[in-house]
Design an enzyme around this catalytic site. Structure first.
Site, PDB file in Angstrom:
ATOM      1  N   LYS A  73       0.841  -1.208   0.000  1.00 49.21           N
ATOM      2  CA  LYS A  73       0.000   0.000   0.000  1.00 49.21           C
ATOM      3  C   LYS A  73       0.877   1.259   0.000  1.00 49.21           C
ATOM      4  CE  LYS A  73      -1.534   1.621   4.092  1.00 49.21           C
ATOM      5  NZ  LYS A  73      -1.190   3.036   4.287  1.00 49.21           N
ATOM      6  N   ASN A  74       1.909   1.261   0.834  1.00 48.14           N
ATOM      7  CA  ASN A  74       2.724   2.471   0.974  1.00 48.14           C
ATOM      8  C   ASN A  74       3.648   2.731  -0.210  1.00 48.14           C
ATOM      9  OD1 ASN A  74       1.469   2.991   3.345  1.00 48.14           O
ATOM     10  ND2 ASN A  74       3.225   2.573   4.686  1.00 48.14           N
TER      11      ASN A  74
ATOM     12  N   ARG B 210      -4.046  10.447   5.345  1.00 44.33           N
ATOM     13  CA  ARG B 210      -2.988  11.441   5.410  1.00 44.33           C
ATOM     14  C   ARG B 210      -2.091  11.449   4.180  1.00 44.33           C
ATOM     15  NH1 ARG B 210       0.454  14.101   8.592  1.00 44.33           N
ATOM     16  NH2 ARG B 210       2.120  13.301   7.295  1.00 44.33           N
TER      17      ARG B 210
ATOM     18  N   CYS C  77      -3.706  12.835  13.947  1.00 42.45           N
ATOM     19  CA  CYS C  77      -4.322  11.525  13.738  1.00 42.45           C
ATOM     20  C   CYS C  77      -4.109  10.703  14.996  1.00 42.45           C
ATOM     21  CB  CYS C  77      -3.788  10.849  12.491  1.00 42.45           C
ATOM     22  SG  CYS C  77      -2.235  10.028  12.686  1.00 42.45           S
TER      23      CYS C  77
ATOM     24  N   ARG D  82       1.763  14.476  13.500  1.00 47.15           N
ATOM     25  CA  ARG D  82       2.055  14.251  12.077  1.00 47.15           C
ATOM     26  C   ARG D  82       1.949  15.512  11.199  1.00 47.15           C
ATOM     27  NH1 ARG D  82      -0.179   8.476  10.244  1.00 47.15           N
ATOM     28  NH2 ARG D  82       1.697   8.549   8.989  1.00 47.15           N
ATOM     29  N   PRO D  83       2.822  16.478  11.446  1.00 42.78           N
ATOM     30  CA  PRO D  83       2.811  17.686  10.610  1.00 42.78           C
ATOM     31  C   PRO D  83       3.389  17.414   9.217  1.00 42.78           C
ATOM     32  CG  PRO D  83       4.655  17.743  12.134  1.00 42.78           C
ATOM     33  CD  PRO D  83       3.896  16.478  12.444  1.00 42.78           C
ATOM     34  N   ILE D  84       3.229  18.396   8.297  1.00 44.32           N
ATOM     35  CA  ILE D  84       3.870  18.243   6.973  1.00 44.32           C
ATOM     36  C   ILE D  84       4.776  19.451   6.683  1.00 44.32           C
ATOM     37  CG2 ILE D  84       2.148  16.704   5.939  1.00 44.32           C
ATOM     38  CD1 ILE D  84       1.074  19.186   4.411  1.00 44.32           C
ATOM     39  N   ASP D  85       5.307  20.039   7.775  1.00 45.01           N
ATOM     40  CA  ASP D  85       6.157  21.217   7.618  1.00 45.01           C
ATOM     41  C   ASP D  85       7.385  20.935   6.747  1.00 45.01           C
ATOM     42  OD1 ASP D  85       6.719  19.534   9.928  1.00 45.01           O
ATOM     43  OD2 ASP D  85       8.370  20.911  10.347  1.00 45.01           O
ATOM     44  N   LEU D  86       7.892  19.713   6.803  1.00 48.28           N
ATOM     45  CA  LEU D  86       9.112  19.420   6.034  1.00 48.28           C
ATOM     46  C   LEU D  86       8.826  19.328   4.536  1.00 48.28           C
ATOM     47  CD1 LEU D  86      10.667  16.798   8.490  1.00 48.28           C
ATOM     48  CD2 LEU D  86      11.171  19.239   8.317  1.00 48.28           C
TER      49      LEU D  86
ATOM     50  N   ASP E 205       5.689   0.562  11.976  1.00 41.26           N
ATOM     51  CA  ASP E 205       4.465  -0.098  11.503  1.00 41.26           C
ATOM     52  C   ASP E 205       4.387  -1.571  11.916  1.00 41.26           C
ATOM     53  OD1 ASP E 205       3.603   2.237  10.393  1.00 41.26           O
ATOM     54  OD2 ASP E 205       3.889   1.658   8.301  1.00 41.26           O
TER      55      ASP E 205
ATOM     56  N   ILE F 200       9.246   6.922  16.644  1.00 32.80           N
ATOM     57  CA  ILE F 200       8.808   7.671  15.456  1.00 32.80           C
ATOM     58  C   ILE F 200       7.560   8.509  15.739  1.00 32.80           C
ATOM     59  CG2 ILE F 200       8.201   7.502  12.996  1.00 32.80           C
ATOM     60  CD1 ILE F 200      11.004   6.443  13.550  1.00 32.80           C
TER      61      ILE F 200
ATOM     62  N   ARG G  62      -8.170  -0.513   5.587  1.00 35.08           N
ATOM     63  CA  ARG G  62      -7.405   0.536   4.904  1.00 35.08           C
ATOM     64  C   ARG G  62      -6.135  -0.035   4.284  1.00 35.08           C
ATOM     65  NH1 ARG G  62      -5.609   5.417   8.200  1.00 35.08           N
ATOM     66  NH2 ARG G  62      -4.688   5.707   6.156  1.00 35.08           N
TER      67      ARG G  62
HETATM   68  C1  UD1 Z   1       4.991   6.827   6.413  1.00 36.86           C
HETATM   69  C2  UD1 Z   1       4.117   5.606   6.239  1.00 36.86           C
HETATM   70  C3  UD1 Z   1       3.600   5.131   7.592  1.00 36.86           C
HETATM   71  C4  UD1 Z   1       4.761   4.920   8.546  1.00 36.86           C
HETATM   72  C5  UD1 Z   1       5.655   6.147   8.601  1.00 36.86           C
HETATM   73  C6  UD1 Z   1       6.929   5.915   9.405  1.00 36.86           C
HETATM   74  C7  UD1 Z   1       3.134   5.964   4.043  1.00 36.86           C
HETATM   75  C8  UD1 Z   1       1.927   6.277   3.242  1.00 36.86           C
HETATM   76  N1  UD1 Z   1       2.997   5.977   5.381  1.00 36.86           N
HETATM   77  O1  UD1 Z   1       4.162   7.848   6.978  1.00 36.86           O
HETATM   78  O2  UD1 Z   1       2.905   3.911   7.390  1.00 36.86           O
HETATM   79  O3  UD1 Z   1       4.261   4.671   9.834  1.00 36.86           O
HETATM   80  O4  UD1 Z   1       6.067   6.526   7.276  1.00 36.86           O
HETATM   81  O5  UD1 Z   1       7.635   4.855   8.903  1.00 36.86           O
HETATM   82  O6  UD1 Z   1       4.192   5.678   3.497  1.00 36.86           O
HETATM   83  N2  UD1 Z   1       7.371  14.627  10.437  1.00 36.86           N
HETATM   84  C9  UD1 Z   1       7.481  15.970  10.707  1.00 36.86           C
HETATM   85  N3  UD1 Z   1       7.257  16.849   9.678  1.00 36.86           N
HETATM   86  C10 UD1 Z   1       6.950  16.438   8.415  1.00 36.86           C
HETATM   87  C11 UD1 Z   1       6.837  15.056   8.168  1.00 36.86           C
HETATM   88  C12 UD1 Z   1       7.056  14.175   9.198  1.00 36.86           C
HETATM   89  O7  UD1 Z   1       7.754  16.368  11.831  1.00 36.86           O
HETATM   90  O8  UD1 Z   1       6.769  17.290   7.535  1.00 36.86           O
HETATM   91  C13 UD1 Z   1       7.578  13.659  11.539  1.00 36.86           C
HETATM   92  C14 UD1 Z   1       6.331  12.845  11.867  1.00 36.86           C
HETATM   93  O9  UD1 Z   1       5.493  13.527  12.763  1.00 36.86           O
HETATM   94  C15 UD1 Z   1       6.932  11.595  12.458  1.00 36.86           C
HETATM   95  C16 UD1 Z   1       8.226  11.410  11.655  1.00 36.86           C
HETATM   96  O10 UD1 Z   1       8.515  12.692  11.092  1.00 36.86           O
HETATM   97  O11 UD1 Z   1       7.246  11.787  13.802  1.00 36.86           O
HETATM   98  C17 UD1 Z   1       8.139  10.396  10.560  1.00 36.86           C
HETATM   99  O12 UD1 Z   1       6.999  10.660   9.767  1.00 36.86           O
HETATM  100  P1  UD1 Z   1       6.933  10.289   8.227  1.00 36.86           P
HETATM  101  O13 UD1 Z   1       8.097   9.435   7.848  1.00 36.86           O
HETATM  102  O14 UD1 Z   1       6.723  11.529   7.445  1.00 36.86           O
HETATM  103  O15 UD1 Z   1       5.618   9.417   8.163  1.00 36.86           O
HETATM  104  P2  UD1 Z   1       4.664   9.369   6.948  1.00 36.86           P
HETATM  105  O16 UD1 Z   1       5.462   9.585   5.717  1.00 36.86           O
HETATM  106  O17 UD1 Z   1       3.472  10.197   7.203  1.00 36.86           O
END
Ligand code: UD1
Length: 487
Positions: A75-76, A149, A173, A178-182, A361, A383, A453
């Site tokens: 899926k991922n 997400r 969630c 789980r921000p997307i600032d990066l 996961d 994580i 899912r």
């Molecule tokens: C992906 C996987 C999810 C898995 C996770 C960690 C998919 C669709 N989902 O989620 O199944 O649990 O990787 O292996 O592939 N973070 C920030 N800012 C950002 C982005 C992330 O602070 O902009 C933080 C997150 O809050 C978290 C960490 O970075 O603590 C890792 O998150 P991330 O690797 O981005 O997880 P996802 O890509 O959402």
């Protein structure tokens, strides 16, 4: 509601099969689901039920898993691959797409933008063909983003291809903030102008340009989002501190087939030489390592001899190292893993990390295993900040688990007994299924839409190797009509 009218509704539906779950009630089977007859009313034809269901699993523990179980596509890996189709006007054909709810959500998302998406499931063929020649509406609405997400993966490709994007912020969630600032910071480095209004990110760029990006924190979808954006940018992008997950490498391999120039995927440094245009491609999605790991843990716990087929054992190194410490006997070849019966489980601590470390996961499923190991296991979650929801449900089944911040201490060898439990997120649900397979009695697992899912018909796959697991459907409560005279 009168019983007779309910029965009429059942009879008028297209010849559903009635089955008897061992020792209990008659159920109606339709497609992948089984329904309680008493929950149908005059307005429900069985054919129209799917959207209304709050399915549950009923699991009777005690059976070893024996035989061969097949792993679906990841899926991922499939989600970013589908998003990558935005980058071209030509068709992208993806094989080995799992038949799971998140894929259907992504289809709706892409269709809402104007994409043509066909999903074809059947036998061994799980294929989607996507064509984004008309992207009339480059927007990801809140309704879809809040349910998945990973919808934010369309942000980078949309800006790169159409010069603009409007994507809802995902919000929190169940497992953390789980921000997307990066993602946003990275896209700004590539020249995107980004503002935030009314819960949406509005992004625009005449044309993106290459840049140097160093992620403050390793992010899987962040790495993927920016890799897709940079593929259509002017000039070279170098990304440091990238996620090294196999799903990132799979996406890079698809993008390269589409005409991108990406090197280093699977390492911390990825280099992308942007091109003016990308074309169509045909690509097979890698097997789902988390689904494979879930079955491997289930087999290790229940005993029996199980072969987990169609997987890639090279993606499961961290899990194998732990299972070896636990005393699990297994062997593997290029695309399968066999777990053999006859081991006593011993406790071994885990600490989740980015790939190639132990995957977050798999943490919940491993915790179910730890409840039956000899000794105490310390589980450290690095994580996500709130990823122990399954612990409370496992405790309700008899486990001895103490959660302290990001650590959980599991005292092993406590007998598990069946209980009514509730899924809180995708992997937590898998953990409860595994625990129920060794619990004494009949566990009722509620809210299995979480498991749907990301796991393709998990109950059918497990039942085929000896588990006693049934899906039952229950209707959402019906809304009462508005009182007369009230607008
Ligand atoms: C992906 C996987 C999810 C898995 C996770 C960690 C998919 C669709 N989902 O989620 O199944 O649990 O990787 O292996 O592939 N973070 C920030 N800012 C950002 C982005 C992330 O602070 O902009 C933080 C997150 O809050 C978290 C960490 O970075 O603590 C890792 O998150 P991330 O690797 O981005 O997880 P996802 O890509 O959402």
């Amino acid at each position: 509601m009168k019983t007779s009218s309910k029965r009429r509704a059942i009879r008028s539906a297209a010849a559903p099969a009635v089955t008897q779950f061992p020792g209990s009630f008659p159920l109606i089977k339709r497609g992948h689901a089984t329904y309680w007859p008493d929950l149908l009313d005059d307005h429900d034809s069985i054919a129209s039920l799917d959207e209304n269901l709050m399915d549950k699993f009923i699991i009777r523990g005690g059976n070893p898993l024996v035989g061969t179980i097949r792993v679906s596509g990841a899926k991922n890996a499939a989600l970013p691959a589908m998003a990558a189709s935005i980058l071209t006007e030509e068709p992208v054909i993806l094989e080995n797409i799992p038949d799971v709810r998140d894929i259907r959500t992504e289809r709706s998302l892409l269709q809402s933008m104007g994409a043509e998406v066909e999903l074809a499931y059947g036998g061994d063929v799980h294929r989607t063909s996507l064509c984004c020649r008309n992207l009339s509406n480059p927007e990801a609405a809140y309704d879809l983003v809040k349910t998945m997400r990973a919808s934010t993966l369309v942000l980078g490709p949309l800006i790169a291809r159409t010069g603009r994007a409007r994507v809802s912020l995902p919000g929190g969630c169940a497992i953390g903030a789980r921000p997307i600032d990066l993602h946003i910071k990275g896209l700004e480095r590539l020249g995107a102008k980004i503002t935030q209004e009314h819960g949406y990110i509005e992004a625009s760029a005449e044309r993106l340009h290459g840049g140097q990006i160093t992620f403050d924190k390793i992010t899987v979808t962040g790495t993927e989002d920016l890799m897709m954006a940079a593929a259509l940018a002017d000039g070279e992008t170098v990304m440091e501190n990238c996620a090294r997950e196999p799903e990132v490498s799979d996406l890079a391999s698809l993008l390269n087939k589409m005409g991108a120039h990406i090197t280093g995927a699977g390492t911390s440094t990825i280099k992308i030489r942007g091109v003016k245009k990308l074309g169509g491609a045909h690509h097979r999605i890698i097997p789902d390592r988390i689904e494979a790991g879930t079955f491997i843990i289930a087999a290790s716990l229940t005993g029996g001899d199980l072969t987990v087929a169609d997987c890639d054992p090279s993606h499961l190194g961290a899990l194998f190292n732990k299972l070896q410490e636990c005393g699990v006997a297994f062997s593997f070849n290029a695309d399968s893993v066999s777990i053999t019966n006859g081991h006593t489980l011993k406790a071994a601590d885990i600490s989740t990390e980015e790939y190639p470390g132990f995957p977050t996961d798999m943490q919940a499923q491993y915790m179910a295993l730890a409840t039956q190991a000899e000794g105490s296991t310390v589980v450290t979650e690095n994580i996500f900040e709130n990823r122990f929801m399954h612990a409370q449900e496992l405790v309700r089944m008899g486990a001895n688990i103490r959660v302290e911040g990001r650590r959980a201490v599991v005292r092993g060898r406590t007998p598990l007994s069946a209980a009514a439990v509730q899924c809180s997120d995708l992997r937590a649900s898998a953990s409860l299924v595994i625990a129920a397979l060794v619990a004494e009695g009949e566990t009722v697992l509620d809210r299995v839409y979480h498991i749907d899912r990301g796991y393709e018909r998990i109950e059918e796959k497990l039942r085929a190797v000896g588990a006693q697991i049934e899906r039952i459907g229950e209707l959402f409560p019906k809304k009462s009509p508005s009182p007369v005279g009230v607008a």
